[in-house]
Scaffold this active site. Structure first.
Site, mmCIF file in Angstrom:
data_model
loop_
_atom_site.group_PDB
_atom_site.id
_atom_site.type_symbol
_atom_site.label_atom_id
_atom_site.label_comp_id
_atom_site.label_asym_id
_atom_site.label_seq_id
_atom_site.Cartn_x
_atom_site.Cartn_y
_atom_site.Cartn_z
ATOM 1 N N LYS A 42 0.830 -1.206 0.000
ATOM 2 C CA LYS A 42 0.000 0.000 0.000
ATOM 3 C C LYS A 42 0.865 1.258 0.000
ATOM 4 O O LYS A 42 0.568 2.229 -0.707
ATOM 5 C CB LYS A 42 -0.924 -0.015 1.219
ATOM 6 C CG LYS A 42 -1.667 1.287 1.476
ATOM 7 C CD LYS A 42 -2.631 1.651 0.358
ATOM 8 C CE LYS A 42 -3.455 2.871 0.757
ATOM 9 N NZ LYS A 42 -4.351 3.317 -0.333
ATOM 10 N N LYS A 101 1.108 11.690 5.510
ATOM 11 C CA LYS A 101 1.295 10.569 6.444
ATOM 12 C C LYS A 101 1.836 9.347 5.712
ATOM 13 O O LYS A 101 2.798 8.710 6.153
ATOM 14 C CB LYS A 101 -0.027 10.218 7.116
ATOM 15 C CG LYS A 101 -0.008 8.908 7.900
ATOM 16 C CD LYS A 101 -1.386 8.461 8.313
ATOM 17 C CE LYS A 101 -2.313 8.127 7.180
ATOM 18 N NZ LYS A 101 -2.239 6.727 6.690
#
Length: 299
Positions: free
Chosen positions: A172, A241
């Site tokens: 991811k 992030k």
């Protein structure tokens, strides 16, 4: 009989995922959320609501997490009212985007409590979550992944098994690195083009339908050309992030990641300027503004 599902994180992605789970016949309990409209909608569809992670775990066999990142996941699992405090066998399916090091550490800790953890982060958009056509990357032990798969199929159109626990989250991060790299490239290219007298429409006429076209490009440019703020609902703060997690992961692996640092700096500059809640395609506005170009609809 279908297993009982607990769901924590009914935000932009989680609401659609949970909707598909309950509508496809799974007994569902959701944790209270600041987005009361999502919780209330799911309750109308047949879900129950729990007041704490511990209470939710008591009513569940499988718990799906879809929260911001590793700190939130760890907080939900640990503590007196955390999932692990239920002291019962569980399968936790973490669909958040997390630091793989945290994921593998958690999996080892939870295994001693008869709790299995698989990482199953997502790709695509909230629209796909609602339609049940998300892409899922899933890592974990084979038996746990096989148990999780029917639940994932409730909201996924494509499931890719990546290997041991932690590899889903690693994949991811790579997926989002590529995507956010494109966002930074598009933004700078549009700015340079505008300085040279080339409009976004001309840029799009060359790229769209060619080898560099893709679904990410199309949602990004739906904002650029049509100013559709809902076209790509992923915040700059979340993007930062994710690329920060990638930087930490690369450092842990001992590899050089210079392109990642450049991409991260583009998002860090926007977030530092107070634009963290803007969506990713809006980075093109900020890059234009930093270079003295007027931006329609913005000061």
């Amino acid at each position: 009989m279908k297993e009982r599902i607990g769901f924590i994180g009914v935000g932009a992605m989680g609401h659609g995922m949970a909707k598909n789970i309950v509508e496809k016949g799974w007994p569902l309990t959701v944790l209270g959320h600041r987005r009361r409209e999502a919780v209330d909608d799911l309750k109308r569809r047949g879900a129950n609501e729990a007041a704490s992670p511990l209470a939710l775990a008591a009513e569940s066999d499988v718990v799906v997490l879809c929260v911001t990142g590793s700190p939130q996941v760890e907080a939900l699992i640990h503590g007196a009212k955390g999932l692990a405090a239920a002291d019962k066998p569980l399968l936790i399916v973490d669909c958040s985007t997390c630091d793989p090091a945290s994921t593998t550490r958690l999996a080892a800790e939870l295994a001693t409590k008869q709790i299995a953890l698989v990482d199953a982060p997502l790709s695509r958009t909230p629209t796909d979550a609602w339609a049940g056509t998300l892409d899922v990357m899933v890592g974990g032990e084979a038996a746990a992944v096989a148990r999780a798969r029917p639940v994932l199929e409730a909201f996924a159109g494509r499931i890719v098994e990546t290997g041991p626990v932690g590899t889903g989250h690693a994949m991811k991060l790579l997926n989002n690195f590529v995507a956010m790299g494109y966002a930074a490239l598009y933004s700078e290219a549009l700015m340079i083009g505008a300085k040279a007298g080339l409009s976004a429409k001309v840029f799009d006429a060359v790229i769209r339908g060619g080898r560099m076209d893709c679904l990410f490009y199309q949602t990004f440019f739906k904002y650029v050309l049509e100013r559709d703020r809902e076209a790509h609902r992923f915040t700059l703060a979340n993007a930062l992030k994710d690329v920060t997690y990638l930087a930490s992961f690369a450092q842990a692996l001992g590899v050089a990641n210079p392109v990642g640092a450049a991409v991260r700096n583009s998002f860090a500059q926007a977030v530092a300027a107070g634009e963290g809640e803007a969506y990713v395609p809006m980075l093109s506005d900020f890059v234009a503004g930093w270079n003295g170009l007027p931006v329609a609809g913005r000061k």
